[in-house]
Design an enzyme around this catalytic site. Structure first.
Site, PDB file in Angstrom:
ATOM      1  N   HIS A 228       0.795  -1.235   0.000  1.00 20.99           N
ATOM      2  CA  HIS A 228       0.000   0.000   0.000  1.00 20.99           C
ATOM      3  C   HIS A 228       0.827   1.285   0.000  1.00 20.99           C
ATOM      4  O   HIS A 228       0.260   2.368  -0.185  1.00 20.99           O
ATOM      5  CB  HIS A 228      -0.961   0.004   1.199  1.00 20.99           C
ATOM      6  CG  HIS A 228      -2.328   0.486   0.810  1.00 20.99           C
ATOM      7  ND1 HIS A 228      -3.453   0.188   1.553  1.00 20.99           N
ATOM      8  CD2 HIS A 228      -2.750   1.256  -0.207  1.00 20.99           C
ATOM      9  CE1 HIS A 228      -4.522   0.763   0.988  1.00 20.99           C
ATOM     10  NE2 HIS A 228      -4.111   1.421  -0.087  1.00 20.99           N
TER      11      HIS A 228
ATOM     12  N   ASP B 254     -10.027  -0.554   3.875  1.00 21.60           N
ATOM     13  CA  ASP B 254      -8.845  -1.182   4.473  1.00 21.60           C
ATOM     14  C   ASP B 254      -9.181  -1.602   5.902  1.00 21.60           C
ATOM     15  O   ASP B 254     -10.062  -0.991   6.539  1.00 21.60           O
ATOM     16  CB  ASP B 254      -7.722  -0.120   4.499  1.00 21.60           C
ATOM     17  CG  ASP B 254      -6.320  -0.692   4.616  1.00 21.60           C
ATOM     18  OD1 ASP B 254      -5.412  -0.128   3.972  1.00 21.60           O
ATOM     19  OD2 ASP B 254      -6.126  -1.694   5.338  1.00 21.60           O
TER      20      ASP B 254
ATOM     21  N   ASP C  37      -3.493   3.268   7.707  1.00 26.68           N
ATOM     22  CA  ASP C  37      -2.281   3.579   6.911  1.00 26.68           C
ATOM     23  C   ASP C  37      -1.939   5.066   6.991  1.00 26.68           C
ATOM     24  O   ASP C  37      -1.538   5.671   5.995  1.00 26.68           O
ATOM     25  CB  ASP C  37      -2.465   3.147   5.448  1.00 26.68           C
ATOM     26  CG  ASP C  37      -2.620   1.634   5.336  1.00 26.68           C
ATOM     27  OD1 ASP C  37      -2.828   1.157   4.197  1.00 26.68           O
ATOM     28  OD2 ASP C  37      -2.561   0.950   6.370  1.00 26.68           O
TER      29      ASP C  37
ATOM     30  N   HIS D 268       3.991   1.101   4.291  1.00 25.63           N
ATOM     31  CA  HIS D 268       2.620   0.786   3.851  1.00 25.63           C
ATOM     32  C   HIS D 268       1.599   1.148   4.928  1.00 25.63           C
ATOM     33  O   HIS D 268       0.417   1.258   4.659  1.00 25.63           O
ATOM     34  CB  HIS D 268       2.483  -0.668   3.393  1.00 25.63           C
ATOM     35  CG  HIS D 268       2.455  -1.697   4.483  1.00 25.63           C
ATOM     36  ND1 HIS D 268       1.921  -2.946   4.287  1.00 25.63           N
ATOM     37  CD2 HIS D 268       2.907  -1.674   5.765  1.00 25.63           C
ATOM     38  CE1 HIS D 268       2.033  -3.656   5.412  1.00 25.63           C
ATOM     39  NE2 HIS D 268       2.631  -2.908   6.318  1.00 25.63           N
TER      40      HIS D 268
ATOM     41  N   GLU E 171      -1.966  -5.181  -1.850  1.00 26.14           N
ATOM     42  CA  GLU E 171      -1.634  -6.104  -0.765  1.00 26.14           C
ATOM     43  C   GLU E 171      -2.009  -7.558  -1.020  1.00 26.14           C
ATOM     44  O   GLU E 171      -2.064  -8.343  -0.076  1.00 26.14           O
ATOM     45  CB  GLU E 171      -2.207  -5.593   0.576  1.00 26.14           C
ATOM     46  CG  GLU E 171      -1.644  -4.245   1.028  1.00 26.14           C
ATOM     47  CD  GLU E 171      -0.247  -4.300   1.660  1.00 26.14           C
ATOM     48  OE1 GLU E 171       0.259  -5.399   1.885  1.00 26.14           O
ATOM     49  OE2 GLU E 171       0.308  -3.216   1.933  1.00 26.14           O
TER      50      GLU E 171
ATOM     51  N   ASP F 144      -6.899  -6.582   2.408  1.00 29.05           N
ATOM     52  CA  ASP F 144      -7.056  -7.003   3.804  1.00 29.05           C
ATOM     53  C   ASP F 144      -8.251  -6.331   4.472  1.00 29.05           C
ATOM     54  O   ASP F 144      -8.541  -6.570   5.643  1.00 29.05           O
ATOM     55  CB  ASP F 144      -5.766  -6.831   4.608  1.00 29.05           C
ATOM     56  CG  ASP F 144      -5.420  -5.390   4.932  1.00 29.05           C
ATOM     57  OD1 ASP F 144      -4.219  -5.109   5.101  1.00 29.05           O
ATOM     58  OD2 ASP F 144      -6.309  -4.531   5.040  1.00 29.05           O
TER      59      ASP F 144
ATOM     60  N   HIS G 262      -6.915  -1.210   7.991  1.00 28.34           N
ATOM     61  CA  HIS G 262      -5.979  -0.274   8.634  1.00 28.34           C
ATOM     62  C   HIS G 262      -6.146   1.136   8.071  1.00 28.34           C
ATOM     63  O   HIS G 262      -6.596   1.318   6.952  1.00 28.34           O
ATOM     64  CB  HIS G 262      -4.542  -0.740   8.388  1.00 28.34           C
ATOM     65  CG  HIS G 262      -4.321  -2.183   8.677  1.00 28.34           C
ATOM     66  ND1 HIS G 262      -4.482  -3.177   7.723  1.00 28.34           N
ATOM     67  CD2 HIS G 262      -3.981  -2.833   9.820  1.00 28.34           C
ATOM     68  CE1 HIS G 262      -4.220  -4.359   8.262  1.00 28.34           C
ATOM     69  NE2 HIS G 262      -3.926  -4.185   9.526  1.00 28.34           N
TER      70      HIS G 262
ATOM     71  N   ASP H 178      -7.537  -2.047  -0.234  1.00 32.85           N
ATOM     72  CA  ASP H 178      -6.573  -2.994   0.338  1.00 32.85           C
ATOM     73  C   ASP H 178      -7.332  -4.290   0.549  1.00 32.85           C
ATOM     74  O   ASP H 178      -8.354  -4.299   1.244  1.00 32.85           O
ATOM     75  CB  ASP H 178      -6.063  -2.442   1.682  1.00 32.85           C
ATOM     76  CG  ASP H 178      -4.975  -3.304   2.298  1.00 32.85           C
ATOM     77  OD1 ASP H 178      -4.080  -2.721   2.944  1.00 32.85           O
ATOM     78  OD2 ASP H 178      -5.001  -4.526   2.124  1.00 32.85           O
TER      79      ASP H 178
END
Ligand SMILES: N[C@@H](CSCCS(N)(=O)=O)C(=O)O
Ligand SMILES: [Mn+2]
Ligand SMILES: [Mn+2]
Ligand SMILES: [Mn+2]
Length: 321
Positions: free
Chosen positions: A100, A123, A127, A140, A276, A233, A125, A231
């Protein structure tokens, strides 16, 4: 109706923004799964720019804990220039990652071509760690901190990052799917007024309302070019395990596709990052499922609808009389 979009596909085999080997093979895995043909079949005019090639610099010591500053800083510049060129050529920029940290370049490049752009960041996260709040030094997890105007005074000088101009305001960002934030990130999200729909909000309001609130916040008149940074994830690890930082309790593939369908329907989607995917992580089944989910998100971004699609000029056949 089938898509009349023109899409420029850019492979970015980046991995130095994190520490798990393999994410640099993400673009290849997505191509091998037929992502280009799947878009072409939707009537999209696909321009494949291949994978960017990054010169490797071994002399790249961490700065303030930030890992691989030279490799990442120089790569991001190449990415920014390429994304800018693609968008100025009136193509939607689809960037296949790669970790990312590549979004430093894609968002910077998008903003250079479309200064009124807004950002949907899907995401687990945020980031948005700064180099001073990052627990890992992995870029990332810091990508947005270099781009948000309100964070400028919190970012130390990083060699090879000097060219990066903060290009987006906190109010122009909406997060969807968050469920793993560090303290510094939560402080930033809360105090800088970034629209944030964590998995708690997804559970409370449902994905449709979360999308409506996101658009109300960052694109109320529907006139702004949209950057979707997706992302994998963000998705639940049961369907997206082949990624470096999986977190349980994520979006279903239906919710991911819904986000993509709705953003596609605005007609304002101008840049998409799909990041990712790490084909070296997980079992073969987990890898294939992760890549499949990612390609379905991409198809939905460019017009694939679950109701189906009618080819242009289609006429219902009649029996010969
Ligand atoms: N917040 C953690 C994890 S960041 C995960 C980055 S990503 N791009 O979402 O996988 C950190 O900063 O190291
Ligand atoms: Mn993530
Ligand atoms: Mn991410
Ligand atoms: Mn990850």
């Amino acid at each position: 109706r089938l898509s009349k979009d023109k899409v420029g596909v850019i492979g970015v085999p980046s991995c130095k923004g994190q520490s798990a080997g393999g994410v640099q093979h993400g673009p290849k895995a997505l191509r091998q799964a037929g992502i280009i043909d799947k878009l072409t079949q939707l009537g999209v005019e696909v321009y494949d720019y291949g994978d960017l090639v990054f010169e490797q610099f071994d002399d790249d010591t961490p700065i303030l804990g930030l890992k691989n500053p030279k490799n990442i800083g120089l790569a991001a510049k190449k990415i920014s220039d390429q994304v800018s060129r693609v968008i100025k050529d009136d193509q939607i920029a689809l960037t296949l990652g790669g970790d990312h940290s590549l979004s430093i370049g894609t968002i910077h490049g998008h903003a250079a071509a479309e200064k009124n752009m807004c950002l949907v960041w899907v995401d687990a996260h945020a980031d948005i760690n700064t180099p001073l709040t990052s627990p890992s030094g992995n870029v990332h997890g810091m990508a947005l901190s270099f781009l948000v105007k309100e964070l400028k005074e919190y970012i130390p000088q990083i060699p090879h990052f000097e060219w990066i101009k903060p290009c987006i305001s906190a109010k122009d960002i909406a997060y969807i799917g968050l469920r793993d934030l560090d303290p510094g990130e939560l402080w930033i999200v809360r105090n800088m007024g970034i629209s944030c729909f964590t998995m708690h909000e997804v559970d409370r309001y449902g994905i449709d309302m979360v999308l409506r609130m996101s658009m109300q916040a960052i694109n109320p008149h529907g006139d702004r070019p949209i950057h979707l940074s997706f992302d994998v994830d963000s998705l639940d690890p049961r369907i997206s395990a082949a990624t470096g930082t999986p977190v349980p309790g994520g979006l279903s593939v239906r919710e991911g596709i819904y986000i993509a369908e709705e953003l596609a329907a605005t007609g304002k989607l101008t840049a998409v990052d799909l990041v990712e995917v790490n084909p070296l992580l997980g079992t073969k089944e987990e890898r294939d499922l992760t890549v499949y989910a990612a390609t379905e998100i991409a198809r939905a971004c460019f017009g694939k609808k679950r109701e189906g699609n009618i080819p242009p000029g289609y006429v219902l056949p009649r029996p010969d009389t």
